[in-house]
Enzyme design. Structure first.
Site, PDB file in Angstrom:
ATOM      1  N   ASP A 102       0.456  -0.784   0.053  1.00  0.00           N
ATOM      2  CA  ASP A 102       0.421  -0.143  -0.266  1.00  0.00           C
ATOM      3  C   ASP A 102       0.666   1.147  -0.400  1.00  0.00           C
ATOM      4  O   ASP A 102       2.355   1.268   0.403  1.00  0.00           O
ATOM      5  CB  ASP A 102      -0.639   0.060   1.195  1.00  0.00           C
ATOM      6  CG  ASP A 102      -0.373  -0.814   2.680  1.00  0.00           C
ATOM      7  OD1 ASP A 102       0.879  -0.248   2.606  1.00  0.00           O
ATOM      8  OD2 ASP A 102      -1.087  -0.809   3.388  1.00  0.00           O
ATOM      9  N   ASN A 172      -7.744  -1.657  14.352  1.00  0.00           N
ATOM     10  CA  ASN A 172      -9.097  -2.004  14.281  1.00  0.00           C
ATOM     11  C   ASN A 172      -8.871  -3.624  13.157  1.00  0.00           C
ATOM     12  O   ASN A 172      -9.990  -4.245  12.171  1.00  0.00           O
ATOM     13  CB  ASN A 172      -9.217  -1.080  12.971  1.00  0.00           C
ATOM     14  CG  ASN A 172      -8.881  -1.222  11.479  1.00  0.00           C
ATOM     15  OD1 ASN A 172      -7.954  -1.741  11.663  1.00  0.00           O
ATOM     16  ND2 ASN A 172      -9.326   0.095  11.062  1.00  0.00           N
ATOM     17  N   HIS A 174      -7.140  -4.310  10.498  1.00  0.00           N
ATOM     18  CA  HIS A 174      -7.011  -4.459   8.974  1.00  0.00           C
ATOM     19  C   HIS A 174      -5.583  -4.936   8.825  1.00  0.00           C
ATOM     20  O   HIS A 174      -4.370  -5.210   9.150  1.00  0.00           O
ATOM     21  CB  HIS A 174      -6.794  -2.558   8.324  1.00  0.00           C
ATOM     22  CG  HIS A 174      -5.670  -1.774   8.667  1.00  0.00           C
ATOM     23  ND1 HIS A 174      -6.097  -0.286   9.134  1.00  0.00           N
ATOM     24  CD2 HIS A 174      -4.805  -2.297   8.780  1.00  0.00           C
ATOM     25  CE1 HIS A 174      -4.596   0.209   9.577  1.00  0.00           C
ATOM     26  NE2 HIS A 174      -3.717  -1.635   9.543  1.00  0.00           N
ATOM     27  N   GLU A 179     -10.090  -1.602   5.757  1.00  0.00           N
ATOM     28  CA  GLU A 179     -10.090  -1.384   6.516  1.00  0.00           C
ATOM     29  C   GLU A 179     -11.706  -2.618   6.846  1.00  0.00           C
ATOM     30  O   GLU A 179     -11.816  -2.920   5.890  1.00  0.00           O
ATOM     31  CB  GLU A 179     -10.606   0.217   6.495  1.00  0.00           C
ATOM     32  CG  GLU A 179      -9.387   0.900   6.357  1.00  0.00           C
ATOM     33  CD  GLU A 179      -8.859   1.714   7.410  1.00  0.00           C
ATOM     34  OE1 GLU A 179      -8.538   0.424   7.994  1.00  0.00           O
ATOM     35  OE2 GLU A 179      -7.947   2.341   7.428  1.00  0.00           O
TER      36      GLU A 179
HETATM   37  C1  F6R Z   1       1.536  -1.008   5.704  1.00  0.00           C
HETATM   38  C2  F6R Z   1       0.125  -2.044   6.592  1.00  0.00           C
HETATM   39  C3  F6R Z   1      -0.891  -1.598   7.360  1.00  0.00           C
HETATM   40  C4  F6R Z   1       0.562  -1.896   8.429  1.00  0.00           C
HETATM   41  C5  F6R Z   1      -0.708  -1.970  10.220  1.00  0.00           C
HETATM   42  C6  F6R Z   1       0.422  -1.686  11.280  1.00  0.00           C
HETATM   43  O1  F6R Z   1       2.293  -1.109   4.632  1.00  0.00           O
HETATM   44  O2  F6R Z   1       0.151  -2.148   4.903  1.00  0.00           O
HETATM   45  O3  F6R Z   1      -1.727  -3.026   7.465  1.00  0.00           O
HETATM   46  O4  F6R Z   1       0.987  -3.377   8.494  1.00  0.00           O
HETATM   47  O5  F6R Z   1      -1.274  -0.573  10.079  1.00  0.00           O
HETATM   48  O6  F6R Z   1       1.495  -0.822  11.458  1.00  0.00           O
HETATM   49  P1  F6R Z   1       2.222  -0.627  12.367  1.00  0.00           P
HETATM   50  O7  F6R Z   1       2.865  -1.968  12.441  1.00  0.00           O
HETATM   51  O8  F6R Z   1       2.591   0.167  12.647  1.00  0.00           O
HETATM   52  O9  F6R Z   1       1.222  -0.704  13.515  1.00  0.00           O
END
Ligand code: F6R
Length: 299
Positions: A102, A172, A174, A179
């Protein structure tokens, strides 16, 4: 590739949930019999080493492996260990192909909070992945998002599909920026971020800086097509959502729960992130028995 082959020149199966949801049939995607593994690690360092060990194993066994990559604070230790393995043990990424999950919409590659920048700073600048083999969605595309996203999907297929997908998990639930309420059949697309996600990521941006409201993200359908998936989670803030993803009902309200449908998923988590799991002792026994009877599953 035609609609009738799977990107590797083999006929696409015409039946089953896999096709309905848009991912490969179980028998096509692995030989492990469909076990979900939960690897409980004592802390973040061990978790990072374990994740890097699995990625390094994939690179060694298939030097032209296609990796699906995630950003986020959880992945930092894994990238730093992979960099160490490259420097000290010559782990060779020269033929590896990568696709990032992403990118924030509106951020140029040079923006310090862009995922382009994250990947450059924490991984690509320190290893020998060929620049032409790196794919990260562009945050600054204007105009035809659908065509851009379809092209990203095509590029993944033309590379033969993703062999190993790395994931983090949002509070959440994701994965990528899928989401809550994302369709399990979703593909790469423009996605509006929830307020939770925007708030969670605000700490990375400057005070008063405008936060991106949207992202380009691979879909759940895209992720589920990877042959093997590794999800990393650390810290007690993730404990609730990790338990929901692994042991809760399969629901679009916790998009990571879709992984229960994938035949080759390994959760690499630490004690704190696993604190709400009801079956912790069972997972420990599965780890021991797997090491004893089917050690290839841990590679
Ligand atoms: C990032 C992504 C997100 C993160 C997730 C956890 O490329 O796709 O799904 O993996 O938000 O983020 P952290 O590790 O910062 O808690």
């Amino acid at each position: 590739m035609t609609g009738r082959d799977d990107g590797r020149g083999r006929p696409r199966a015409e039946r089953g949930w896999g096709v309905w949801l848009g991912w490969r049939e179980i028998e096509e995607s692995g030989e492990n019999g469909g076990e979900m593994l939960v690897l409980l690690n004592s802390g973040y360092e061990e978790l990072s080493r374990e994740a890097a060990r699995i990625v390094a194993g994939a690179v060694k066994s298939k030097p032209s492996v296609t990796l699906g990559l995630a950003t986020g604070s959880t992945t930092l230790g894994m990238y730093s260990e992979l960099v160490r393995l490259h420097r000290e043990q010559g782990l060779d990424f020269s033929r590896v192909v990568t696709f990032n999950l992403d990118e924030y919409l509106g951020l140029a590659a040079e923006h310090p909070q862009s995922f382009h920048c994250f990947m450059q700073e924490n991984f690509f600048a320190h290893v020998n992945v060929a620049a032409g083999n790196i794919h990260i969605p562009e945050g600054t595309i204007g105009g035809d998002y659908e065509e851009y996203c379809a092209a990203y999907e095509r590029a993944i297929r033309e590379a033969g599909g993703i062999d190993l997908q790395i994931l983090g998990i949002g509070r959440n639930g994701h994965i990528g920026f899928n989401e809550p309420t994302s369709s399990f059949g979703s593909r790469t697309r423009l996605k509006v971020l929830t307020n939770d996600t925007i708030e969670d990521n605000r700490k990375f941006f400057g005070a008063g800086e405008e936060m991106p409201q949207c992202a380009i993200t691979m879909g759940i359908g895209t992720i589920l097509e990877a042959r093997k998936i590794l999800l990393l989670a650390t810290g007690e803030a993730k404990a609730e959502t990790v338990a929901e993803a692994i042991e809760g009902p399969i629901t679009a309200s916790v998009t990571a729960s879709c992984l229960q449908l994938h035949p080759d998923v390994t959760f690499v988590i630490d004690e704190a992130a696993g604190a709400r799991l009801k079956q912790r002792d069972y997972y420990r026994r599965v780890m021991e028995m797997t090491a004893r009877f089917t050690p290839n599953r841990l590679l």
